[in-house]
Design a protein around this motif. Structure first.
Motif, PDB file in Angstrom:
ATOM      1  N   ALA A 176       0.826  -1.210   0.000  1.00  0.00           N
ATOM      2  CA  ALA A 176       0.000   0.000   0.000  1.00  0.00           C
ATOM      3  C   ALA A 176       0.854   1.252   0.000  1.00  0.00           C
ATOM      4  N   ALA A 177       1.997   1.201   0.694  1.00  0.00           N
ATOM      5  CA  ALA A 177       2.900   2.347   0.713  1.00  0.00           C
ATOM      6  C   ALA A 177       3.450   2.649  -0.672  1.00  0.00           C
ATOM      7  N   ARG A 178       3.402   1.678  -1.563  1.00  0.00           N
ATOM      8  CA  ARG A 178       3.896   1.839  -2.933  1.00  0.00           C
ATOM      9  C   ARG A 178       2.770   2.113  -3.922  1.00  0.00           C
ATOM     10  N   GLY A 179       1.568   2.343  -3.407  1.00  0.00           N
ATOM     11  CA  GLY A 179       0.445   2.658  -4.277  1.00  0.00           C
ATOM     12  C   GLY A 179      -0.230   1.459  -4.895  1.00  0.00           C
ATOM     13  N   VAL A 180       0.034   0.268  -4.367  1.00  0.00           N
ATOM     14  CA  VAL A 180      -0.554  -0.962  -4.897  1.00  0.00           C
ATOM     15  C   VAL A 180      -1.869  -1.244  -4.188  1.00  0.00           C
ATOM     16  N   GLN A 181      -2.901  -1.616  -4.930  1.00  0.00           N
ATOM     17  CA  GLN A 181      -4.189  -1.982  -4.361  1.00  0.00           C
ATOM     18  C   GLN A 181      -4.130  -3.410  -3.820  1.00  0.00           C
ATOM     19  N   VAL A 182      -4.588  -3.583  -2.575  1.00  0.00           N
ATOM     20  CA  VAL A 182      -4.467  -4.875  -1.900  1.00  0.00           C
ATOM     21  C   VAL A 182      -5.797  -5.283  -1.282  1.00  0.00           C
ATOM     22  N   VAL A 183      -6.135  -6.553  -1.437  1.00  0.00           N
ATOM     23  CA  VAL A 183      -7.235  -7.167  -0.690  1.00  0.00           C
ATOM     24  C   VAL A 183      -6.634  -8.239   0.203  1.00  0.00           C
ATOM     25  N   ILE A 184      -7.041  -8.238   1.487  1.00  0.00           N
ATOM     26  CA  ILE A 184      -6.588  -9.260   2.431  1.00  0.00           C
ATOM     27  C   ILE A 184      -7.781 -10.124   2.806  1.00  0.00           C
TER      28      ILE A 184
END
Length: 549
Positions: free
Chosen positions: A25-33
């Motif tokens: 997320a700090a790199r601008g990547v969208q994440v689902v956990i």
């Protein structure tokens, strides 16, 4: 069916999965956990130590200070002490500063760490909620609790997964570019990609009990400690202070001829380890029995699906390198995934993950297994007279104490495992023929050989070297006359993030012998030299995973 699109699907919201999501997320990547537990459901009382390398990254992610403020009381010693029982006679002590003195203390074997963030003793009970709250609040992170991955299929350009809502029974489809299984030792993701754990399935069994015993601390003579090793002929065990007041984790190390967890009466063993009688009262909060193993997956990846942490490797957690090795996996993989998703990394850049992390986990697992074998041998050789109040008993205690200190100072002050490991055979590291120095669990030699961690030092403006690192790659220039324009131009053309740091006004460690040093986002050296290569574009192509052009 509800459909959710994302860049990366992380399966599992333990410390490894949360750190991976936080870093992405700090790199601008969208994440689902996807996590099967409820939000803020307490974790098991397992991990007790956050390594320096992990804390270095938590510093950059803005969560280190929150973690430092949690765990044991600020003035509670983090010492490791060996006694005939927890309430018995002290044999030896490994001094480790309390968290209030962690940055300033210069006494003892655990204070010389060459880092802006020394290690932190904190149980997972306190660690995980902080990581969870921080991660869940980040932009670009979607946390799905009570959600279980049921199946997935790899399509061209990504993964399509099906997840079950464990409360409603509803199914959800999650489409992602990449998926990472951080789902523990029984990993569904590992099994689905056909990866197999190989090694030694049983090294030792540990009957582990989480207890509340408010009276215990007052019964322990002398200075308190974070960890107590009980050494007597009846029962050897380890006790960790969890909150510094009334909760404790008691490990009863079963002997090789004790084949299951019910072999030894639990209450009897706890009392022998603590050194208390039948009138002592305590409450069992949970049973946390576990098996020490040495298992590493034969592969960490299948196309767009990866595994990390306990899903990829399991071993006896000596030196605290169970969880921390998993977090190292996550931090290695995160910047590689981001490079690819941001478009400047070639698809082949992802090959570096398995090429780098699998050999290192094999090395660390062998360190842990070797130490476990020595500890098992020591527990079986406790002198019968170690508690005798005579000259022979005193001599036995001195000898056992000296041996225990020499054997264990390396695992509790494990600079080698933190700073000594290096990556060889990686497709994105430019070796120059020099062999990285060997390391042990406790010792290492600072080096700038490509693949090693760039040695830390403080810049003239007071910042940590690592605080000056940018995303992607950082070029340290020790001679401002060195021309770096061709590298900047090649990086700009490719879109590769490159930060230039001119080092002046400070004397760096002696390991820095070159005018230029190129460091990766994860602090490992990628290339060094006194001048750029003739074709800087070739170097940039290699750094981006495209090989030399």
């Amino acid at each position: 069916m509800n459909v959710l699109d994302t860049d990366v699907l992380v399966v599992g919201a333990g410390p490894v999965g949360l750190t991976l999501a936080m870093d992405l997320a700090a790199r601008g990547v969208q994440v689902v956990i996807a996590e099967i537990r409820r939000y803020a459901e307490p974790p098991n009382v397992k991990c007790n130590h956050v390594a320096a390398r992990t804390m270095e990254r938590f510093r950059r992610l803005g969560v280190a200070e929150k973690l430092r403020d949690a765990g044991l009381p600020a003035d509670y010693p983090n010492d490791v002490v060996f006694r005939t029982s927890v309430t018995g006679t002290e044999l030896t002590r490994i001094p480790i500063p309390c968290r209030a003195d962690r940055y300033t203390s210069r006494e003892g074997p655990d204070t010389w760490w060459p880092t802006p963030e020394p290690p932190h003793r904190i149980n997972q009970l306190f660690l995980e909620p902080i990581l969870l709250e921080h991660t869940a609040a980040l932009q670009g992170v979607t946390l799905l609790n009570r959600t279980q991955l049921t199946l997935f299929a790899q399509r061209e350009g990504g993964v399509e997964a099906t997840a079950l809502d464990l409360d409603t029974g509803a199914e959800r489809r999650i489409r992602c570019r990449y998926m990472v299984g951080c789902d523990g030792g029984s990993s569904t993701v590992r099994k689905a990609i056909g990866a197999k754990l190989e090694g030694t399935p049983v090294i030792q069994r540990v009957q582990s009990t989480y207890i509340r015993a408010p009276q215990l601390r007052a019964m322990i003579p002398g200075k308190p400690a974070w960890s107590y090793y009980s050494v007597n002929p009846r029962r050897c065990g380890t006790v960790f202070a969890i909150d510094g007041h009334e909760t404790w984790l008691v490990h009863n190390h079963l002997n090789p001829d004790e084949p299951d967890f019910d072999t030894i009466d639990r209450d009897w063993a706890i009392r022998q380890i603590l050194g208390v009688g039948p009138d002592f009262q305590y409450e069992v909060l949970s049973k946390e029995d576990w098996v020490g193993r040495r298992l590493v997956a034969d592969r960490f990846r299948d196309r767009n699906v990866f595994i990390a942490g306990d899903a990829a490797h399991l071993w006896v957690p000596y030196a605290g390198y169970g969880m921390n090795a998993g977090i190292a996996d996550a931090l290695n993989l995160s910047w590689l995934l981001a490079a690819r998703l941001q478009g400047w990394g070639d698809e082949a850049i992802l090959d570096a993950y398995e090429a780098e992390r699998q050999p290192i986990t094999m090395q660390v697992s062998n360190f842990a297994m070797d130490h476990a074998a020595k500890m098992i041998k020591a527990r079986r050789a406790v002198p019968a007279n170690i508690e005798a109040q005579d000259a022979a008993g005193a001599q036995a205690r001195r000898e056992v104490g000296e041996e225990a200190y020499a054997l264990n100072v390396q695992q509790f002050c494990c600079a080698g495992l933190n700073f000594g490991y290096f990556y060889q055979g990686s497709p994105i590291i430019a070796g120059d023929g020099e062999t990285p120095p060997a390391y042990t669990m406790g010792d290492f030699t600072e080096s700038t050989v490509p693949g090693c961690r760039a040695p830390h030092f403080w810049l003239a403006d007071g910042r940590s070297l690592y605080d000056a690192f940018g995303a992607g790659y950082t070029l340290l220039r020790f001679d401002v006359r060195a021309d770096v324009a061709p590298l900047q131009s090649a990086a700009r053309e490719r879109g590769m993030p490159l930060t230039i740091v001119d080092v002046a006004g400070v004397e760096p460690p002696a390991a820095y012998r070159h005018a230029l040093l190129l460091c990766r986002d994860d602090q490992h050296v990628a290339w060094r030299g006194d001048a750029l290569p003739a074709h800087a574009s070739g170097l940039v192509a290699m750094l981006c995973g495209a090989g030399r052009s």
